[in-house]
Design a protein around this motif. Structure first.
Motif, PDB file in Angstrom:
ATOM      1  N   GLY A 227     -53.378 -28.404 -86.072  1.00  0.00           N
ATOM      2  CA  GLY A 227     -52.928 -28.478 -87.450  1.00  0.00           C
ATOM      3  C   GLY A 227     -51.412 -28.537 -87.492  1.00  0.00           C
ATOM      4  O   GLY A 227     -50.742 -28.415 -86.458  1.00  0.00           O
ATOM      5  N   PRO A 228     -50.824 -28.698 -88.672  1.00  0.00           N
ATOM      6  CA  PRO A 228     -49.360 -28.768 -88.777  1.00  0.00           C
ATOM      7  C   PRO A 228     -48.639 -27.548 -88.226  1.00  0.00           C
ATOM      8  O   PRO A 228     -47.607 -27.670 -87.574  1.00  0.00           O
ATOM      9  CB  PRO A 228     -49.124 -28.928 -90.282  1.00  0.00           C
ATOM     10  CG  PRO A 228     -50.375 -29.560 -90.792  1.00  0.00           C
ATOM     11  CD  PRO A 228     -51.482 -28.972 -89.967  1.00  0.00           C
ATOM     12  N   SER A 229     -49.177 -26.334 -88.471  1.00  0.00           N
ATOM     13  CA  SER A 229     -48.480 -25.138 -88.003  1.00  0.00           C
ATOM     14  C   SER A 229     -48.477 -25.051 -86.483  1.00  0.00           C
ATOM     15  O   SER A 229     -47.484 -24.644 -85.878  1.00  0.00           O
ATOM     16  CB  SER A 229     -49.118 -23.881 -88.608  1.00  0.00           C
ATOM     17  OG  SER A 229     -50.475 -23.769 -88.240  1.00  0.00           O
ATOM     18  N   ALA A 230     -49.588 -25.438 -85.839  1.00  0.00           N
ATOM     19  CA  ALA A 230     -49.640 -25.426 -84.375  1.00  0.00           C
ATOM     20  C   ALA A 230     -48.668 -26.449 -83.791  1.00  0.00           C
ATOM     21  O   ALA A 230     -47.992 -26.183 -82.787  1.00  0.00           O
ATOM     22  CB  ALA A 230     -51.063 -25.699 -83.895  1.00  0.00           C
ATOM     23  N   ALA A 231     -48.597 -27.631 -84.409  1.00  0.00           N
ATOM     24  CA  ALA A 231     -47.656 -28.650 -83.941  1.00  0.00           C
ATOM     25  C   ALA A 231     -46.220 -28.152 -84.071  1.00  0.00           C
ATOM     26  O   ALA A 231     -45.398 -28.346 -83.164  1.00  0.00           O
ATOM     27  CB  ALA A 231     -47.849 -29.946 -84.732  1.00  0.00           C
ATOM     28  N   ALA A 232     -45.911 -27.485 -85.185  1.00  0.00           N
ATOM     29  CA  ALA A 232     -44.562 -26.948 -85.385  1.00  0.00           C
ATOM     30  C   ALA A 232     -44.235 -25.899 -84.335  1.00  0.00           C
ATOM     31  O   ALA A 232     -43.139 -25.872 -83.764  1.00  0.00           O
ATOM     32  CB  ALA A 232     -44.441 -26.350 -86.786  1.00  0.00           C
ATOM     33  N   ARG A 233     -45.196 -25.023 -84.055  1.00  0.00           N
ATOM     34  CA  ARG A 233     -44.959 -23.968 -83.081  1.00  0.00           C
ATOM     35  C   ARG A 233     -44.698 -24.557 -81.694  1.00  0.00           C
ATOM     36  O   ARG A 233     -43.815 -24.093 -80.955  1.00  0.00           O
ATOM     37  CB  ARG A 233     -46.169 -23.047 -83.048  1.00  0.00           C
ATOM     38  CG  ARG A 233     -45.939 -21.759 -82.336  1.00  0.00           C
ATOM     39  CD  ARG A 233     -44.815 -20.937 -82.951  1.00  0.00           C
ATOM     40  NE  ARG A 233     -45.161 -20.376 -84.222  1.00  0.00           N
ATOM     41  CZ  ARG A 233     -44.307 -20.277 -85.230  1.00  0.00           C
ATOM     42  NH1 ARG A 233     -43.075 -20.718 -85.082  1.00  0.00           N
ATOM     43  NH2 ARG A 233     -44.678 -19.749 -86.371  1.00  0.00           N
ATOM     44  N   CYS A 234     -45.442 -25.581 -81.333  1.00  0.00           N
ATOM     45  CA  CYS A 234     -45.249 -26.200 -80.019  1.00  0.00           C
ATOM     46  C   CYS A 234     -43.903 -26.907 -79.927  1.00  0.00           C
ATOM     47  O   CYS A 234     -43.250 -26.883 -78.881  1.00  0.00           O
ATOM     48  CB  CYS A 234     -46.390 -27.178 -79.721  1.00  0.00           C
ATOM     49  SG  CYS A 234     -47.965 -26.351 -79.384  1.00  0.00           S
ATOM     50  N   MET A 235     -43.471 -27.523 -81.002  1.00  0.00           N
ATOM     51  CA  MET A 235     -42.139 -28.136 -81.004  1.00  0.00           C
ATOM     52  C   MET A 235     -41.069 -27.077 -80.799  1.00  0.00           C
ATOM     53  O   MET A 235     -40.092 -27.284 -80.066  1.00  0.00           O
ATOM     54  CB  MET A 235     -41.908 -28.891 -82.312  1.00  0.00           C
ATOM     55  CG  MET A 235     -42.557 -30.258 -82.368  1.00  0.00           C
ATOM     56  SD  MET A 235     -42.040 -31.210 -83.826  1.00  0.00           S
ATOM     57  CE  MET A 235     -43.403 -30.886 -84.917  1.00  0.00           C
TER      58      MET A 235
END
Length: 488
Positions: A227-235
């Motif tokens: 999801g968007p939050s997981a993608a943000a965290r990985c970035m």
């Protein structure tokens, strides 16, 4: 009838046609006229033929932002033939050849060249194995059977069917780095950035490292949709671990809240401000974007700090970079291509390999068809840029969803918009059982800021449990899963 037309367009995914010659075209803060280029003069004889030809070459050279390697690899940049599936691939996972149809001429060339200058990450096949967790998602899906792409039981060698949000996040991050380092198409700087996103565990922003950190930090198992939050965290984590790009990542609070004090801690503060990518995970409706937020969403792509939006249709992520009226332009990652190899000598990348991270095809979607859950990015280069961004956000006239506060609330996370009927993309702890262990473990969504300057902008957020082990102890606990093969 209109719904049927939209459904057919979704299946065939035709190239967008420029029928609006009134409203301007916007692309990450740049405005373009919608008027197509005038026809070229067809002078082949007479005294003025040579003069006209020379003039045309000069204009073309001035307008083009793409170097000769894109022309040499133009077959990869042309529109693929329509297919009844959004994944235009053959049985062996290769992208359909793009050489059959020429580019449409309805769009102004400057706008098309702007699209072609951006980086574009797509599904990839035949990359180094991402190990599968024993209780993780099935390695066989209906889509993989239809495409003839059955991953090994040991793990995944393709992200077809589950990696679109990772690819959209990679695209957002890649274009942030392109803007930060002013990397021109075909330049050494661009090739270096491309190498960072290669499909190999050695590349800092690879699919393997996104999945690795998604598992450790967010409980996202290999093969599971982000999801968007997981993608943000990985970035945020990958940028913290890899300092060469000189980029820090700040993730805003729920519902578009930005806190100046926490952002300054990430960026280094007024005296030592480091370039910072501000990421806002928001949801602007229940099933569709609430129309009252249309203008505010357009505003996000119109200001100079914009680096795009990772979002899309329900369960199908795209990367949005511009708009015209109520149509948003996007890159679609659902086009499988061969894995991009990692090369320490990034100058050795071939024209054809570099061309696979570019496209000139124009795609658009109506705002009413977009998923309301998305991740919006802004690149803040320095303190003056930060002040300019705040000024622009605060001066926007209309219903806002970005709210800037001086300090973060002491208890809980702020939520300054009317959330009646909205779902915030809060970053809450999850519990996932690990292969070979009976007890569940809590996963922190981010790791505490160190006292020294080596954190490179990782924020400290709350954990579900007091005394939660740090990231290093997590990795030690999960060595039995053998997932560290994917770590850099």
């Amino acid at each position: 009838m209109d719904n049927i037309h939209r459904f057919v367009n979704y299946l065939l995914d035709p190239e967008a046609v420029n029928t609006d010659l009134k409203n301007p075209l916007w692309s990450l803060g740049l405005e373009y006229s919608p008027i197509p280029d005038p026809p070229r003069p067809q002078l082949t004889h007479g005294p003025h033929a040579k003069e006209a030809s020379t003039s045309h070459q000069t204009v073309s050279s001035a307008q083009s932002k793409l170097s000769s390697y894109i022309s040499n690899a133009s077959s990869v940049l042309r529109k693929p033939s329509p297919s009844p599936s959004p994944d235009h691939s053959t049985s062996n996972g290769q992208a359909v050849s793009d050489v059959h149809e020429p580019l449409k001429v309805s769009w102004p060339s400057a706008f098309v060249e702007d699209i072609g200058s951006k980086l574009y990450m797509t599904y990839r096949t035949n990359f180094p194995l991402i190990p599968r967790i024993s209780n993780g998602p099935s390695f066989i899906t209906v889509g993989s059977l239809l495409r003839g792409q059955i991953n090994e039981k040991a793990g995944y060698t393709s992200d077809v069917g589950w990696g679109c949000m990772v690819r959209s996040g990679q695209t957002l991050l890649a274009n942030t780095l392109i803007a930060l380092h002013n990397a021109q198409p075909g330049s050494t700087a661009e090739k270096r950035i491309v190498s960072w996103f290669a499909d190999d565990p050695q590349a800092p922003f690879s699919i393997q490292n996104f999945v690795h950190h998604g598992w450790l930090a967010c409980g996202k198992q290999p093969g599971e949709w982000f999801g968007p939050s997981a993608a943000a965290r990985c970035m945020q984590i990958t940028c913290s671990n890899f300092k060469e790009p000189n980029l820090r990542v700040y993730i805003g609070g729920d519902a578009g809240d930005v806190y100046e004090d926490s952002c300054m801690r990430v960026s280094g503060g007024p005296r030592d401000f480091k370039p910072t990518l501000v990421l806002l995970g928001i949801r602007l409706g229940i099933e569709k974007i609430t129309p009252v937020y249309y203008e505010a969403l357009k505003f996000c792509l119109r200001i100079p700090q914009s680096v795009g939006i990772a979002g899309g249709r329900p369960s199908s992520s795209h990367y949005f970079f511009g708009y015209q009226n109520n149509n948003f332009f996007y890159f679609d990652p659902h086009y499988p291509r061969q894995a991009l190899p990692y090369r320490t000598d990034y100058e050795s990348y071939t024209d054809d390999e570099i061309a696979t991270v570019h496209t000139r095809r124009v795609r658009s979607i109506r705002m009413e068809d977009m998923d309301p859950s998305m991740l919006i990015g802004f690149l803040i280069r320095d303190m003056e840029d930060w002040k300019d961004w705040i000024s622009r956000v605060e001066s926007f006239q209309g219903r806002k969803f970005i709210h800037i506060s001086k300090s973060e609330p002491m208890f809980g996370r702020g939520n300054s918009i009317d959330t009646d009927g909205y779902v915030d993309l809060g970053l809450h702890g999850r519990r996932r059982s690990v292969a070979g262990e009976n007890d569940s473990e809590d996963f922190e969504h981010i790791f505490a800021v160190a006292d020294d300057d080596d954190d490179n902008g990782v924020q400290e957020l709350e954990s579900d449990d007091e005394g939660e082990p740090n990231r290093k102890s997590h990795e030690e606990d999960y060595e039995d899963v053998e997932f560290d093969k994917c770590a850099t």
